[in-house]
Design an enzyme around this catalytic site. Structure first.
Site, PDB file in Angstrom:
ATOM      1  N   ARG A  46      16.179  57.356   8.016  1.00 25.85           N
ATOM      2  CA  ARG A  46      16.007  57.367   9.476  1.00 25.85           C
ATOM      3  C   ARG A  46      17.599  56.841  10.008  1.00 25.85           C
ATOM      4  NH1 ARG A  46      11.108  57.686  12.617  1.00 25.85           N
ATOM      5  NH2 ARG A  46       9.506  58.414  11.209  1.00 25.85           N
ATOM      6  N   ARG A  90      17.610  37.436  12.720  1.00 25.52           N
ATOM      7  CA  ARG A  90      17.921  38.666  13.529  1.00 25.52           C
ATOM      8  C   ARG A  90      19.171  38.083  14.187  1.00 25.52           C
ATOM      9  NH1 ARG A  90      18.102  41.964  17.787  1.00 25.52           N
ATOM     10  NH2 ARG A  90      17.700  41.126  19.683  1.00 25.52           N
ATOM     11  N   THR A  93      21.901  40.852  20.937  1.00 25.75           N
ATOM     12  CA  THR A  93      22.003  40.582  21.945  1.00 25.75           C
ATOM     13  C   THR A  93      20.892  40.409  22.870  1.00 25.75           C
ATOM     14  OG1 THR A  93      22.251  42.679  22.635  1.00 25.75           O
ATOM     15  CG2 THR A  93      24.540  41.653  21.943  1.00 25.75           C
ATOM     16  N   MET A 183      14.264  41.970  22.848  1.00 28.55           N
ATOM     17  CA  MET A 183      13.251  42.833  22.869  1.00 28.55           C
ATOM     18  C   MET A 183      12.503  42.824  21.421  1.00 28.55           C
ATOM     19  SD  MET A 183      14.491  45.986  25.160  1.00 28.55           S
ATOM     20  CE  MET A 183      12.707  46.773  25.399  1.00 28.55           C
ATOM     21  N   GLU A 184      12.848  42.170  20.458  1.00 29.06           N
ATOM     22  CA  GLU A 184      12.557  41.982  19.176  1.00 29.06           C
ATOM     23  C   GLU A 184      11.999  40.615  18.567  1.00 29.06           C
ATOM     24  OE1 GLU A 184      15.715  42.742  20.073  1.00 29.06           O
ATOM     25  OE2 GLU A 184      15.310  45.290  19.988  1.00 29.06           O
ATOM     26  N   SER A 206      24.989  39.369  26.102  1.00 35.59           N
ATOM     27  CA  SER A 206      25.801  40.585  26.448  1.00 35.59           C
ATOM     28  C   SER A 206      25.903  40.811  28.147  1.00 35.59           C
ATOM     29  CB  SER A 206      25.260  41.601  25.798  1.00 35.59           C
ATOM     30  OG  SER A 206      23.999  41.758  26.221  1.00 35.59           O
ATOM     31  N   ASP A 207      24.842  40.225  28.775  1.00 36.63           N
ATOM     32  CA  ASP A 207      24.768  40.465  30.440  1.00 36.63           C
ATOM     33  C   ASP A 207      23.974  39.342  30.781  1.00 36.63           C
ATOM     34  OD1 ASP A 207      22.701  42.419  28.674  1.00 36.63           O
ATOM     35  OD2 ASP A 207      21.814  41.998  30.638  1.00 36.63           O
TER      36      ASP A 207
HETATM   37  N1  HPA Z   1      16.776  42.905  28.593  1.00 35.39           N
HETATM   38  C1  HPA Z   1      16.345  43.211  27.371  1.00 35.39           C
HETATM   39  N2  HPA Z   1      17.033  43.261  26.055  1.00 35.39           N
HETATM   40  C2  HPA Z   1      18.141  43.031  26.419  1.00 35.39           C
HETATM   41  C3  HPA Z   1      19.068  42.721  27.427  1.00 35.39           C
HETATM   42  C4  HPA Z   1      18.330  42.604  28.709  1.00 35.39           C
HETATM   43  O1  HPA Z   1      18.957  42.463  29.839  1.00 35.39           O
HETATM   44  N3  HPA Z   1      20.283  42.580  27.249  1.00 35.39           N
HETATM   45  C5  HPA Z   1      20.474  42.957  25.746  1.00 35.39           C
HETATM   46  N4  HPA Z   1      19.274  43.009  25.357  1.00 35.39           N
END
Ligand code: HPA
Length: 237
Positions: A46, A90, A93, A183-184, A206-207
């Site tokens: 995969r 892990r 970001t 998310m993990e 990252s944001d």
């Molecule tokens: N939300 C969820 N997962 C992420 C985000 C986010 O803003 N930025 C990087 N992974």
């Protein structure tokens, strides 16, 4: 049973006791090519690439996890349960939500709160608190301190939803002291708890949710700092 449905290594020795786990399989390749020596690829099923090599003479593997708890749930379970992996870190970001968190900061996830139903499988008579391995957490924090980087240790949210229709949800998590959203981590921590293994999540911001974003180049640089901390953490095991 090996090989598994998702990892094609036919011998447990092909995978090290400690695995670094970025979400993006191309990041796994980048880490293997730029940080490790004597690299061998053990997985391409995969396109979820996995490699084993050496960091400062110590064997380590790097495996993509994919996005979301179902995906990291599969790869971390198979590594822990079928390949005798002991430690997974892990490296990912996250989007910052706490006022303390700035772009490019590092967040070490002491706990991973979640809106996912992953824990239902254990049939517990209450709410489980997914936690990092204390040993890994302390080592990564000390190394971050020594490096003089902007890092935070605390609770994050592992969300099942990237594009959340409930716009008030983030505010509620922020009020509970959550630093950032990814998310993990929660699934990784629960698999480690269930199987008696060790896990940690180290994130670069990252944001800022609802605000600024880093450029691809900045993300790369933040990523490298985080990988260095993770690799140095594994040397203390
Ligand atoms: N939300 C969820 N997962 C992420 C985000 C986010 O803003 N930025 C990087 N992974």
């Amino acid at each position: 049973m090996i090989p598994t449905a998702h990892i094609e290594a036919t011998n447990k020795n092909e995978i090290a006791k400690t695995v670094l786990m970025p979400g993006d399989p191309l990041r796994a390749k980048f880490i293997a090519e730029n940080f490790l020596t004597d690299v061998k690829q053990y997985n391409k099923t995969r396109n979820m690439l996995g490699f084993t090599g050496k960091y400062k003479g110590v064997e380590i593997s790097v495996q993509g996890s994919g996005m979301g708890m179902p995906s990291i749930g599969i790869y971390s379970f198979e590594l822990f349960n079928f390949y005798n992996v002991e430690n997974i870190i892990r490296v990912g970001t996250a989007g910052g939500i706490s006022p303390k968190i700035k772009l490019r900061d590092i967040v070490i996830a002491q706990g991973a709160s979640t809106n996912s139903n992953y824990a239902v499988q254990y049939g517990l008579p209450g709410t489980f608190a997914p936690l990092a391995s204390y040993n890994l957490l302390v080592n990564a924090s000390k190394l971050s301190e020594e490096k003089g980087i902007n890092y935070h240790v605390g609770n994050i949210l592992s969300s099942d939803i990237f594009y959340n229709a409930d716009t008030k949800a983030i505010e509620k998590w922020r009020k509970m002291g959550i630093l950032a959203i990814e998310m993990e981590a929660a699934a990784l921590y629960m698999n480690a708890a269930k199987l008696g293994k060790n896990a940690l999540t180290i994130l670069t911001i990252s944001d800022i949710v609802g605000g600024e974003e880093t450029t691809a180049e900045e993300r790369e640089r933040g990523f490298e700092t985080m990988v260095e901390i993770s690799l140095e953490t594994t040397l203390k095991l």
